[in-house]
Design a protein around this motif. Structure first.
Motif, short mmCIF file in Angstrom:
data_model
loop_
_atom_site.label_atom_id
_atom_site.label_comp_id
_atom_site.label_asym_id
_atom_site.label_seq_id
_atom_site.Cartn_x
_atom_site.Cartn_y
_atom_site.Cartn_z
N GLY A 144 21.62 -15.16 119.26
CA GLY A 144 23.07 -15.16 119.51
C GLY A 144 23.85 -15.98 118.52
O GLY A 144 24.92 -16.50 118.85
N HIS A 145 23.35 -16.10 117.30
CA HIS A 145 24.06 -16.85 116.25
C HIS A 145 24.39 -15.87 115.13
O HIS A 145 23.59 -15.63 114.24
CB HIS A 145 23.20 -17.99 115.73
CG HIS A 145 23.93 -18.86 114.75
ND1 HIS A 145 24.64 -19.95 115.15
CD2 HIS A 145 24.07 -18.79 113.41
CE1 HIS A 145 25.19 -20.53 114.09
NE2 HIS A 145 24.85 -19.82 113.02
N GLU A 146 25.56 -15.31 115.18
CA GLU A 146 25.95 -14.29 114.20
C GLU A 146 26.62 -14.88 112.96
O GLU A 146 26.82 -14.20 111.99
CB GLU A 146 26.89 -13.26 114.85
CG GLU A 146 26.28 -12.53 116.03
CD GLU A 146 25.15 -11.57 115.64
OE1 GLU A 146 25.16 -11.03 114.54
OE2 GLU A 146 24.26 -11.38 116.49
N GLY A 147 26.99 -16.16 112.99
CA GLY A 147 27.73 -16.77 111.89
C GLY A 147 26.85 -17.22 110.74
O GLY A 147 25.65 -17.00 110.72
N GLU A 148 27.49 -17.85 109.77
CA GLU A 148 26.78 -18.41 108.62
C GLU A 148 25.91 -19.56 109.07
O GLU A 148 26.19 -20.26 110.04
CB GLU A 148 27.79 -18.91 107.58
CG GLU A 148 28.56 -17.81 106.88
CD GLU A 148 27.70 -16.94 106.01
OE1 GLU A 148 26.88 -17.50 105.23
OE2 GLU A 148 27.81 -15.71 106.09
N LEU A 149 24.87 -19.80 108.32
CA LEU A 149 24.00 -20.94 108.61
C LEU A 149 24.44 -22.14 107.82
O LEU A 149 25.04 -22.08 106.83
CB LEU A 149 22.53 -20.60 108.27
CG LEU A 149 21.93 -19.51 109.12
CD1 LEU A 149 20.54 -19.16 108.63
CD2 LEU A 149 21.85 -19.94 110.56
#
Length: 149
Positions: A144-149
């Motif tokens: 559930g982490h769709e953003g940039e790292l």
């Protein structure tokens, strides 16, 4: 299809050198035959802070859609190389490692302590790099982490 029991760990922040790498994110996914769901934890280091936030646990249904993603991840990792010797070089150039382990096989890039600045005798092709990007996308989607790292 991977066995009912597996473990996935994605770490962003694997390149180091003299000092060990500082992770920006660590995501884990675990499946055991006794549970009807995946166990997921996420720990992210907000920009400008010195440490990862505490890992946040959650459960994820192992429905057909998620199982298809796990199966795709397994197939991708079985088809792409890892650096040699382990931890010598970030051959995918994403400052990211993935560990995928089952009772039958294990795949890991980045070495146990990250990549320390050597040269790998194995290099990833452009096609391998595209597949690795997709593997990272799959793990991020599952946790559930769709953003940039």
């Amino acid at each position: 299809m991977p066995p009912a029991e597996f473990f996935v760990r994605l770490q962003h922040g694997i390149t180091g050198g003299f000092a060990p790498p500082t992770p920006n994110a660590i995501f884990t996914i675990a499946s055991t035959p006794t549970l009807p769901h995946l166990q997921v934890t996420t720990a992210v280091r907000p920009h400008g802070t010195p440490a990862l936030q505490a890992a946040v646990p959650k459960e994820l249904a192992l429905d057909d859609g998620n199982q298809a993603l796990v199966d795709e991840l397994s197939r991708i990792l079985e088809s792409i190389p890892v650096e040699s010797p382990p931890g010598s070089e970030d051959i995918y150039g994403l400052d990211t490692s993935i560990v995928f382990a089952t009772d039958k096989w294990q795949w890991q890039n980045g070495g146990p302590a990250g990549c320390g600045g050597g040269t790998s005798s194995v290099q990833a092709t452009d096609e391998d790099k595209i597949k690795f990007v997709r593997a990272v996308e799959i793990v991020k989607k599952l946790v559930g982490h769709e953003g940039e790292l």
